[in-house]
Write an enzyme that holds these catalytic residues in place. Structure first.
Site, PDB file in Angstrom:
ATOM      1  N   ASP A  79       2.801   8.967  -5.016  1.00  0.00           N
ATOM      2  CA  ASP A  79       2.991  10.398  -5.232  1.00  0.00           C
ATOM      3  C   ASP A  79       2.652  11.204  -3.998  1.00  0.00           C
ATOM      4  OD1 ASP A  79       0.223   9.688  -5.753  1.00  0.00           O
ATOM      5  OD2 ASP A  79      -0.071  11.736  -6.496  1.00  0.00           O
ATOM      6  N   GLU A 174      -2.359   9.582  -7.357  1.00  0.00           N
ATOM      7  CA  GLU A 174      -3.586   9.617  -6.555  1.00  0.00           C
ATOM      8  C   GLU A 174      -3.924  11.036  -6.145  1.00  0.00           C
ATOM      9  OE1 GLU A 174      -5.970   9.501  -2.755  1.00  0.00           O
ATOM     10  OE2 GLU A 174      -4.019  10.399  -3.190  1.00  0.00           O
TER      11      GLU A 174
END
Length: 409
Positions: A79, A174
């Site tokens: 991400d 994350e």
């Protein structure tokens, strides 16, 4: 071998911006696009791989040694930060960088300037990948993904390369602090691991911030401004008052090294009600707890002044400093230093002024330092990464695997 640049550009073309308002995992459906791509690429390389319902890609490369050595893992997240758009990224490739300002051509007049970012000068003569000024780049952490995948391809295509069991992990979310909440360490199967999620070349980190989030809701009272005396409570102004009661010099723009901070990341509201959010960071656990307590005291003071229920504070711990979990296994840090030296890179051991999946993994029983991925200015339109730094990071991965292949670990 596919060029690492081509691999990196393919990954950044996929929008994987996570969504901190979502409660699903992955938090955004678009993250599945890259997770599935990575699963399929690993499958095509002949690597045993799985993608579970939580968005964890886990791959395993068996040992080709005649003796037992510990399994080592390498992890990166798919991400990109919610702080800036990750859609329709248009990278600029600056070959043989001349040391001067770089035009970010998507925004007329916008430049990446060495006067503002002096670290650019150390990459003169190298190839820089920048944004066009309209989005972030996504080197955090698609540079790390590209480096790990480059190393995997090398091992597959060079069976003479000796290695023990190698584990690969790619995670979602994350950037919003939920990357490994459901990560099954036992299933992953590594004894030690490394996140390829650091910044500029040479960074090596086994200390990170203790981290918490703070969400504040302010209930004001709107009254016609012509008749508001003694009656109106402006939620916007009360929010400003809350922020003013926190120490000015404990903001990110005034801190460095081991200094912690309060960071106001959003504020929206009206006279009637307002919502705002902070992140709280400190390497020292006692100071971290004191920062949270300061938030509570400010909320209590404003409630005493304006009336109970005016300020509602929600504090939530996100992760803790992994040093206490990694330090008893310090040889894994020493191996990373050696792997960098073998690649001609001088290691700089320093605390992370941020966090990685490795922090939570370390507390789950998988000691996990963080190694440079090569990028600069993450989370914004000034982000860039030198190609040569990514190439060195991929070599560090291979060097570490070779070091773990030695018996008597």
């Amino acid at each position: 071998m596919e060029k690492i640049l081509d691999r990196f550009l393919r990954y950044v073309s996929v929008n994987t911006q996570s969504d901190e308002e979502s409660q699903s995992q992955p938090s955004a459906a678009r993250e599945w696009d890259l997770l599935k791509m990575l699963r399929d690429e690993l499958t095509a390389l002949g690597v045993e791989v799985s993608l579970d319902e939580y968005g964890y890609v886990m791959a395993s490369i068996p040992s080709n040694l005649d003796h037992e050595v510990p399994a080592v893992g390498f992890i990166a997240h798919v991400d990109t930060s919610p702080d800036a758009s990750g859609a329709d990224i248009k990278p600029q490739i600056i070959e043989n960088y001349d040391g001067g300002p770089i035009d970010l051509k998507g925004v007329p007049g916008l430049q990446l300037k060495p006067e503002e970012f002096p670290e650019m000068r150390q990459y003169q003569g190298q190839t820089l990948i920048t944004t066009d000024g309209t989005t972030l780049l996504g080197a955090d952490d698609k540079a790390g993904i590209a480096e790990i995948m480059h190393a995997v391809q090398y091992m597959v295509e060079h069976p003479e390369f000796k290695h023990g069991p190698v584990k690969i992990g790619f995670t979602p979310d994350e950037e919003i602090g939920r990357g490994v909440v459901k990560f099954d360490v036992a299933r992953f199967g590594a004894r030690y691991a490394y996140t390829m999620d650091g910044g500029e070349i040479g960074e090596l980190e086994f200390e990170n911030f203790n981290a918490a989030s703070a969400k504040i809701h302010i209930q004001g009272r709107n009254v016609h401004p012509g008749y508001a005396k003694g009656k109106m409570r402006n939620a916007i102004l009360i929010g400003q008052e809350f922020n003013a009661m926190l120490p000015v010099m404990a903001r990110p723009e005034h801190t460095e090294g081991y200094e912690g901070f309060f960071h106001l990341i959003s504020f929206k509201g009206t006279v009637e009600e307002a919502d705002f959010a902070y992140i709280i960071r400190d390497h020292d656990r006692a100071r971290f707890e004191a920062r949270k307590e300061m938030m509570v005291k400010v909320a209590d003071y404003l409630n005493a002044h304006y009336g109970e229920g005016t300020v509602t504070l929600e504090l939530k711990d996100q992760y803790y400093n992994m040093r206490e979990q990694v330090e008893p296994h310090y040889h894994i840090v020493e191996k990373a230093v050696k792997a960098m030296e073998m690649a001609g890179v001088k290691a700089r051991i320093q605390p992370i002024r941020g966090g990685t999946d490795g922090a939570n993994l370390s507390f789950k029983g998988l000691p996990c330092p963080n190694i440079f991925a090569g990028g600069h200015n993450f989370h914004g339109k000034m982000e860039f990464v030198p190609l040569e730094s990514m190439e060195k990071a991929a070599q560090v991965v291979l060097n570490l695997i070779a070091l773990y292949a030695v018996a008597d670990q």
